[in-house]
Design a protein around this motif. Structure first.
Motif, mmCIF file in Angstrom:
data_model
loop_
_atom_site.group_PDB
_atom_site.id
_atom_site.type_symbol
_atom_site.label_atom_id
_atom_site.label_comp_id
_atom_site.label_asym_id
_atom_site.label_seq_id
_atom_site.Cartn_x
_atom_site.Cartn_y
_atom_site.Cartn_z
ATOM 1 N N ALA A 94 -6.648 11.306 -14.520
ATOM 2 C CA ALA A 94 -7.799 11.997 -15.112
ATOM 3 C C ALA A 94 -8.256 13.173 -14.251
ATOM 4 O O ALA A 94 -8.834 14.136 -14.754
ATOM 5 C CB ALA A 94 -8.960 11.019 -15.319
ATOM 6 N N HIS A 95 -7.987 13.105 -12.949
ATOM 7 C CA HIS A 95 -8.368 14.183 -12.036
ATOM 8 C C HIS A 95 -7.201 15.105 -11.705
ATOM 9 O O HIS A 95 -7.323 15.990 -10.843
ATOM 10 C CB HIS A 95 -8.969 13.609 -10.753
ATOM 11 N N GLY A 96 -6.081 14.912 -12.387
ATOM 12 C CA GLY A 96 -4.928 15.779 -12.182
ATOM 13 C C GLY A 96 -4.266 15.617 -10.821
ATOM 14 O O GLY A 96 -3.618 16.538 -10.328
ATOM 15 N N VAL A 97 -4.423 14.437 -10.220
ATOM 16 C CA VAL A 97 -3.835 14.176 -8.911
ATOM 17 C C VAL A 97 -2.509 13.445 -9.108
ATOM 18 O O VAL A 97 -2.469 12.365 -9.700
ATOM 19 C CB VAL A 97 -4.781 13.335 -8.023
ATOM 20 N N ALA A 98 -1.443 14.047 -8.630
ATOM 21 C CA ALA A 98 -0.110 13.462 -8.782
ATOM 22 C C ALA A 98 0.073 12.275 -7.847
ATOM 23 O O ALA A 98 -0.351 12.308 -6.694
ATOM 24 C CB ALA A 98 0.953 14.510 -8.479
ATOM 25 N N ILE A 99 0.704 11.237 -8.363
ATOM 26 C CA ILE A 99 1.090 10.103 -7.538
ATOM 27 C C ILE A 99 2.486 10.400 -7.018
ATOM 28 O O ILE A 99 3.417 10.614 -7.789
ATOM 29 C CB ILE A 99 1.061 8.792 -8.345
ATOM 30 N N GLU A 100 2.608 10.438 -5.713
ATOM 31 C CA GLU A 100 3.884 10.765 -5.088
ATOM 32 C C GLU A 100 4.849 9.579 -5.112
ATOM 33 O O GLU A 100 6.054 9.746 -5.257
ATOM 34 C CB GLU A 100 3.649 11.225 -3.650
ATOM 35 N N GLU A 101 4.289 8.385 -4.965
ATOM 36 C CA GLU A 101 5.105 7.172 -4.995
ATOM 37 C C GLU A 101 4.220 5.993 -5.336
ATOM 38 O O GLU A 101 3.058 5.954 -4.975
ATOM 39 C CB GLU A 101 5.771 6.948 -3.634
ATOM 40 N N GLY A 102 4.787 5.030 -6.034
ATOM 41 C CA GLY A 102 4.065 3.795 -6.286
ATOM 42 C C GLY A 102 3.815 3.551 -7.750
ATOM 43 O O GLY A 102 4.081 4.414 -8.589
ATOM 44 N N PRO A 103 3.350 2.345 -7.998
ATOM 45 C CA PRO A 103 2.976 1.333 -7.019
ATOM 46 C C PRO A 103 4.193 0.704 -6.335
ATOM 47 O O PRO A 103 5.213 0.458 -6.965
ATOM 48 C CB PRO A 103 2.212 0.284 -7.833
ATOM 49 N N VAL A 104 4.034 0.491 -5.019
ATOM 50 C CA VAL A 104 5.080 -0.116 -4.204
ATOM 51 C C VAL A 104 4.446 -1.132 -3.258
ATOM 52 O O VAL A 104 3.302 -0.979 -2.843
ATOM 53 C CB VAL A 104 5.871 0.927 -3.377
ATOM 54 N N ARG A 105 5.207 -2.159 -2.938
ATOM 55 C CA ARG A 105 4.745 -3.173 -1.988
ATOM 56 C C ARG A 105 4.995 -2.680 -0.570
ATOM 57 O O ARG A 105 6.055 -2.152 -0.272
ATOM 58 C CB ARG A 105 5.466 -4.493 -2.227
ATOM 59 N N ARG A 106 3.996 -2.873 0.266
ATOM 60 C CA ARG A 106 4.084 -2.501 1.669
ATOM 61 C C ARG A 106 3.482 -3.630 2.514
ATOM 62 O O ARG A 106 2.969 -4.606 1.988
ATOM 63 C CB ARG A 106 3.324 -1.192 1.947
#
Length: 132
Positions: A94-106
Motif C-alpha cells: 500500500a505504501h509502494g515499498v518493494a519486498i526484496e526477499e521473504g517471507p523467509v525463515r531465519r
C-alpha cells in the motif's frame, strides 16, 4: 566477574536526508520521530519504538564521535513485530515499498523468526520479523 552489557539502548544511522528518513520510518514502520536536545551541541532527531531509539546523523554533518566510516545505506537492521508478516506485506504494498526477499525463515537472537526484507530511502537493509 567480567563486565558485560545487558541491552541495546540506541544505535545511530547516517542518512542522506533526515526528513525523508523520518517520513519513511514513521509512515512505513510506525516509529515515532522525536527532536531532542543532547547534553552538548545542536538539537538532533531520533526514531523511537518500544524501549529503543535510532539516532539520525545527516551524512557530512555527523555528530562526534561517530563511526569510522559513516555513510547512508550502510546499515542492516532487524525489527521484531507482533503484526503478522502477511499484514506487513499488504501494508508495504500500500505504501509502494518493494519486498526484496521473504517471507523467509531465519534465526533471531532468541530463536526462529519469519522475515521480510526491504530497504529504507538510503538503501539500508531492513528486516521485519515475527518470532516463531
Amino acid at each position: 566477574m567480567s563486565p558485560s552489557v545487558a541491552s541495546l539502548d540506541h544505535l545511530v544511522l547516517t542518512v542522506a536526508d533526515i526528513a525523508a528518513s523520518v517520513d519513511f520510518y514513521e509512515t512505513v514502520l510506525g516509529m515515532r520521530a522525536e527532536r531532542f536536545q543532547p547534553a552538548e551541541g545542536p538539537p538532533r532527531w531520533a526514531l523511537k519504538f518500544g524501549n529503543q531509539k535510532i539516532n539520525l546523523h545527516e551524512a557530512g554533518a555527523e555528530f562526534r564521535p561517530h563511526a569510522a566510516h559513516p555513510g547512508p545505506g550502510t546499515g542492516d537492521l532487524c525489527f521484531l513485530t507482533e503484526t503478522p508478516v502477511a499484514a506487513w506485506q499488504a501494508h508495504l504494498a500500500a505504501h509502494g515499498v518493494a519486498i526484496e526477499e521473504g517471507p523467509v525463515r531465519r534465526t533471531g537472537a532468541t530463536g526462529p523468526i519469519l522475515s521480510l526484507y526491504l530497504r529504507d530511502p538510503d538503501g539500508t537493509l531492513i528486516e521485519v520479523s515475527n518470532a516463531l
